[in-house]
Design an enzyme around this catalytic site. Structure first.
Site, mmCIF file in Angstrom:
data_model
loop_
_atom_site.group_PDB
_atom_site.id
_atom_site.type_symbol
_atom_site.label_atom_id
_atom_site.label_comp_id
_atom_site.label_asym_id
_atom_site.label_seq_id
_atom_site.Cartn_x
_atom_site.Cartn_y
_atom_site.Cartn_z
ATOM 1 N N GLN A 193 0.840 -1.192 0.000
ATOM 2 C CA GLN A 193 0.000 0.000 0.000
ATOM 3 C C GLN A 193 0.883 1.254 0.000
ATOM 4 O O GLN A 193 1.899 1.257 0.695
ATOM 5 C CB GLN A 193 -0.882 0.038 1.262
ATOM 6 N N PRO A 318 8.204 0.815 8.303
ATOM 7 C CA PRO A 318 7.914 2.255 8.332
ATOM 8 C C PRO A 318 6.537 2.625 8.891
ATOM 9 O O PRO A 318 6.260 3.795 9.107
ATOM 10 C CB PRO A 318 8.027 2.663 6.858
ATOM 11 N N MET A 322 0.128 -2.964 9.149
ATOM 12 C CA MET A 322 -0.458 -3.053 7.814
ATOM 13 C C MET A 322 -1.395 -4.246 7.805
ATOM 14 O O MET A 322 -1.021 -5.364 8.182
ATOM 15 C CB MET A 322 0.650 -3.206 6.764
ATOM 16 N N GLU A 323 -2.614 -3.987 7.320
ATOM 17 C CA GLU A 323 -3.717 -4.939 7.451
ATOM 18 C C GLU A 323 -3.688 -6.071 6.429
ATOM 19 O O GLU A 323 -4.750 -6.447 5.912
ATOM 20 C CB GLU A 323 -5.035 -4.172 7.354
ATOM 21 N N HIS A 347 -6.905 -1.889 15.353
ATOM 22 C CA HIS A 347 -6.986 -1.160 14.087
ATOM 23 C C HIS A 347 -6.781 -2.091 12.887
ATOM 24 O O HIS A 347 -7.616 -2.133 11.973
ATOM 25 C CB HIS A 347 -5.950 -0.027 14.077
ATOM 26 N N GLU A 348 -5.691 -2.836 12.909
ATOM 27 C CA GLU A 348 -5.399 -3.696 11.746
ATOM 28 C C GLU A 348 -6.460 -4.787 11.600
ATOM 29 O O GLU A 348 -6.861 -5.143 10.498
ATOM 30 C CB GLU A 348 -3.989 -4.290 11.845
ATOM 31 N N HIS A 351 -9.635 -3.577 9.917
ATOM 32 C CA HIS A 351 -9.562 -3.528 8.447
ATOM 33 C C HIS A 351 -10.118 -4.803 7.800
ATOM 34 O O HIS A 351 -10.444 -4.788 6.610
ATOM 35 C CB HIS A 351 -8.115 -3.336 7.993
ATOM 36 N N GLU A 370 -9.712 4.126 6.106
ATOM 37 C CA GLU A 370 -9.100 4.469 7.397
ATOM 38 C C GLU A 370 -10.061 5.134 8.385
ATOM 39 O O GLU A 370 -9.940 4.930 9.586
ATOM 40 C CB GLU A 370 -7.862 5.346 7.179
ATOM 41 N N ASP A 425 1.230 8.549 -1.222
ATOM 42 C CA ASP A 425 2.049 8.587 0.001
ATOM 43 C C ASP A 425 2.283 10.013 0.486
ATOM 44 O O ASP A 425 2.429 10.261 1.675
ATOM 45 C CB ASP A 425 3.419 7.938 -0.233
ATOM 46 N N TYR A 433 -8.115 9.421 8.715
ATOM 47 C CA TYR A 433 -8.281 8.603 9.914
ATOM 48 C C TYR A 433 -9.248 9.269 10.894
ATOM 49 O O TYR A 433 -10.335 8.762 11.158
ATOM 50 C CB TYR A 433 -6.931 8.421 10.624
ATOM 51 N N ARG A 607 9.951 3.580 12.199
ATOM 52 C CA ARG A 607 8.528 3.884 12.011
ATOM 53 C C ARG A 607 8.364 5.383 11.765
ATOM 54 O O ARG A 607 8.676 6.210 12.626
ATOM 55 C CB ARG A 607 7.765 3.451 13.264
ATOM 56 N N LYS A 609 5.966 7.581 11.650
ATOM 57 C CA LYS A 609 5.187 8.430 12.539
ATOM 58 C C LYS A 609 6.009 8.852 13.773
ATOM 59 O O LYS A 609 5.810 9.931 14.319
ATOM 60 C CB LYS A 609 3.938 7.657 12.976
HETATM 61 N N1 BES Z 1 -3.144 0.758 6.088
HETATM 62 C C1 BES Z 1 -2.481 1.530 7.058
HETATM 63 C C2 BES Z 1 -1.043 1.787 6.745
HETATM 64 C C3 BES Z 1 -0.802 2.468 5.420
HETATM 65 C C4 BES Z 1 -1.608 3.501 4.989
HETATM 66 C C5 BES Z 1 0.228 2.051 4.627
HETATM 67 C C6 BES Z 1 -1.366 4.096 3.748
HETATM 68 C C7 BES Z 1 0.461 2.642 3.403
HETATM 69 C C8 BES Z 1 -0.344 3.676 2.957
HETATM 70 C C9 BES Z 1 -2.593 0.897 8.434
HETATM 71 O O1 BES Z 1 -3.787 0.248 8.683
HETATM 72 C C10 BES Z 1 -2.532 2.009 9.434
HETATM 73 O O2 BES Z 1 -3.361 2.854 9.367
HETATM 74 N N2 BES Z 1 -1.579 1.994 10.346
HETATM 75 C C11 BES Z 1 -1.466 2.971 11.384
HETATM 76 C C12 BES Z 1 -2.086 2.401 12.620
HETATM 77 C C13 BES Z 1 -2.607 3.382 13.628
HETATM 78 C C14 BES Z 1 -3.597 4.333 13.070
HETATM 79 C C15 BES Z 1 -3.198 2.642 14.813
HETATM 80 C C16 BES Z 1 0.010 3.254 11.545
HETATM 81 O O3 BES Z 1 0.813 2.628 10.847
HETATM 82 O O4 BES Z 1 0.396 4.106 12.323
HETATM 83 ZN ZN ZN Z 2 -5.399 1.606 8.818
#
Ligand code: BES
Ligand code: ZN
Length: 652
Positions: A193, A318, A322-323, A347-348, A351, A370, A425, A433, A607, A609
């Site tokens: 994704q 990163p 991922m779901e 969360h995952e 999904h 999301e 991205d 979200y 990661r 974030k």
């Molecule tokens: N599907 C997303 C991760 C993602 C989004 C990857 C867009 C690539 C492009 C995943 O479900 C997600 O939202 N992860 C969050 C979790 C959090 C909100 C609890 C994360 O990675 O921080």
């Molecule tokens: Zn998500």
């Protein structure tokens, strides 16, 4: 921001698609009329036939501008992969068979997406025989990759592409043994994704395309391969692994991981794959997973995917999670020892309903994935850990959201975002979200939980295994909620939520009693009424700590920071979220004691974030920028290509 360079291509097809556009409106109208008619006579479930679904998909193709694929001509059905994992060359090598139906009489080409893939040969399956085929690989576009055009002969419905991925494949990370926990074996995993599947499988890489797949994966004998498919819990190591994914999934959910992996069951249908050294800690942290599945089934209907396992990745992953279907990929940075960050698993898992079962048809509709998932995640947390924790998590998320919309370009604060050819991205933010989640919380408050829950159960069932657009959601919402309970919510309000920028006045403002107490105490602390010891932190949860740190003024004196650190040992916190918040505050208030800890943090975690905001903050001062550049030089080789791409733009 990278702008797309396929304007010429779009222009060339605009004329061709003009007819298609008209046709698509007709189709959408027909579908709406059909649904309207059937709901009038009978409230029973309206099942969209496969044919109708194809029509709708066809109609949407023109608006998935992140694929070159000729979705309107060819309906990709199934992939058979045969790949060898070559750690030496950092390459997946082998072939993929693509089986498809033709949607039109005269289809002369199969057009696929690729990025940094070497294609050596293409074969067509003609009367059960493989014959040589002609293909052309176009020049690479920075966002889209390289279009692969394969000439089709009459009657051909299956094509084989022999290929090898390049070491820099944007959707794969190749880790040396030193970059793993065990230090003995290499590790490789994918992250497809949003549009990275094309960097390891030539495919029509669009969430509107749904495929089933089988795979044979060949690895060094001592390693285990797992995929977003059925994984047999007691698979023996022999270097050749077979997978079947019998349910149709969008291409961004194709996933693979290979490493020194061990499995431990948590229940009959849930378990953890991880490197041996962290397996037990992961199982202990995530042992509520089975309960989470049960609770979600009670709320929103059956879990339809068979097993639900977790794959714990190295810290360079990163994302948080991922779901990938049947096998969520999870960062080890949430293994805190106290289950404080397990909302990630909720969360995952969520999904499996919102995203994997009902999927956004293109990346402009990402909020459908999301926003719904964040809502469902929080409902799971409420069921398992209580209303107060759920509210605290909502409140923290909304505080982040309010900050984020201040910093984002206004057009990216719209739920149904217009990506204008940008890389999905680049548009990634908390908006889909948390703004999406708050929209659903608002609907829940308006209609009442009972009515709204029943609506969601029907929604997941109605669109199960389909990819839908925001417009389809709106039509369904109108029919099944707004019209059935008139005069509660207006269409204007819905449109404001979905199509207007920034945050609407009507947005709920979640508050928590626990946070109100923290706020009051913080005020007293800052005015000198109480001491640090009197703050009452003994019973604080991780969430209260986060709320406290995030709401401290950023001009704290060094003495105050030092005193707090001495009292609460925040620089040494082993909770990665608390450490992140504290390090950020320290940078903002010039508390330099944290620098060695910060260096260690940035080198050991990938990661995005958690690390990107810290690098950004560092770049605000000259001294910080110097530090950032020095540390980034060391850390960069260990980061995933995506994190590298993000940070290359920040640290320069
Ligand atoms: N599907 C997303 C991760 C993602 C989004 C990857 C867009 C690539 C492009 C995943 O479900 C997600 O939202 N992860 C969050 C979790 C959090 C909100 C609890 C994360 O990675 O921080
Ligand atoms: Zn998500």
């Amino acid at each position: 921001m990278k702008k797309h360079q396929y304007l010429i291509c779009s222009l060339a097809v605009v004329t061709a698609l003009a007819g298609c556009q008209q046709e698509s409106e007709d189709v959408a109208e027909k579908q709406q009329a059909a649904e309207a008619a059937s709901t009038q006579v009978d409230t029973k479930e309206v099942v969209v036939s496969k044919v109708e679904q194809e029509e709708v998909r066809k109609a949407h193709n023109p608006i998935d501008d992140h694929t070159y694929g000729n979705l309107h001509e060819v309906d990709l059905k199934h992939l058979d992969l045969d790949l060898t994992v070559d750690f030496e060359a950092k390459s997946l090598k082998g072939y993929v068979d693509l089986s498809f139906d033709r949607l039109q009489d005269e289809v002369s080409e199969l057009i696929l997406d690729t990025r940094d893939i070497n294609v050596s040969k293409v074969e067509l399956n003609q009367n059960e025989q493989w014959v040589a085929g002609e293909f052309e690989l176009a020049e690479k576009d920075e966002v889209m990759g390289s279009k692969l055009t394969i000439q089709l002969e009459d009657g051909v419905n299956k094509v084989r592409v022999y290929y090898a991925t390049q070491p820099q494949a944007s959707g794969l990370q190749w880790l040396t043994p030193e970059q793993t926990d065990g230090k003995k074996h290499p590790f490789m995993y994918s992250q497809a994704q949003a549009i990275h599947a094309r960097s390891f499988v030539p495919v029509q890489d669009s969430p509107a395309v749904r495929i089933t797949y089988n795979a044979t994966i060949r690895t060094p004998k001592e390693l285990l391969a797992v995929m977003s498919a059925h994984n047999e819990p007691d698979t023996e190591l022999d270097g050749e692994y077979h997978f079947e994914m019998p349910q149709a999934i969008p291409t961004y959910l194709i996933a693979i991981g290979v490493g020194d992996l061990k499995f431990k069951a948590m229940s009959d249908r849930t378990g953890v794959y991880a490197e041996p050294a962290i397996l037990d800690a992961a199982v202990a942290e995530f042992d509520d997973t089975e309960d989470m599945v049960k609770v979600t089934e009670d709320l929103y209907g059956p879990y339809r995917w068979g097993r639900y396992d977790l794959l714990i990745l190295p810290p360079a992953f990163p994302y948080g999670g991922m779901e990938n279907p049947r096998l969520s990929f999870i960062t080890p940075t949430v293994i805190a020892g106290d289950k404080s960050l397990v909302n990630l698993i909720a969360h995952e898992l969520a999904h499996s309903w919102s995203g994997n079962l009902v999927t956004n048809a293109n990346w402009h509709d990402f909020w459908l994935n999301e926003g719904f998932t964040s809502y469902v995640e929080n409902r799971i947390m409420e069921e398992l850990f209580g209303r107060e924790r759920a509210l605290m998590e909502q409140s923290l998320a909304v505080q982040d959201l309010r900050q984020a919309v201040q910093d984002l370009p206004e057009e990216y604060t719209v739920l149904n975002v217009d990506l204008k050819g940008a890389d999905p991205d680049d548009a990634f933010s908390t908006v889909p979200y948390t703004k999406g989640q708050m929209f659903l919380v608002w609907l829940e408050e308006k209609f009442g939980r009972e009515v709204f829950d029943a609506f969601l159960v029907k929604y997941f069932d109605h669109f199960a295994f389909q990819s839908i657009t925001t417009e389809q959601f709106k039509a369904y919402l109108k029919e099944n909620l707004l019209n059935k309970h008139p005069d509660i919510v207006s269409e204007e309000e819905i449109n404001t939520w979905i199509h207007e920028p920034m945050l609407p006045e009507m947005m709920p403002n979640p508050t928590s009693d626990a946070f109100n107490i923290v706020d009051a105490k913080t005020k007293q602390l800052l005015s000198g009424e109480i001491t640090l010891a009197e703050l009452g932190t003994k019973e604080w949860t991780v969430h209260e700590w986060l709320h406290f740190i995030n709401n401290l003024p950023t001009n704290m004196s060094n003495d105050d920071m030092m005193a707090m650190d001495a009292e609460f040992k925040l620089t040494e916190s082993t909770n990665n979220e608390i450490a992140h918040a504290w390090l950020l505050l320290s940078l903002r208030s010039g508390y330099e004691v944290v620098m060695p800890r910060l260096e260690n943090y940035l080198i050991s975690i990938g990661r995005r974030k958690l690390i990107v905001p810290l690098y950004k903050q560092l770049m605000e001062t000259e001294q910080g920028a110097e530090f950032a550049k020095r540390v980034y030089k060391v850390a960069r080789p260990g980061y995933h290509p995506l994190a590298q791409a993000t940070l290359d733009e920040v640290v320069k």
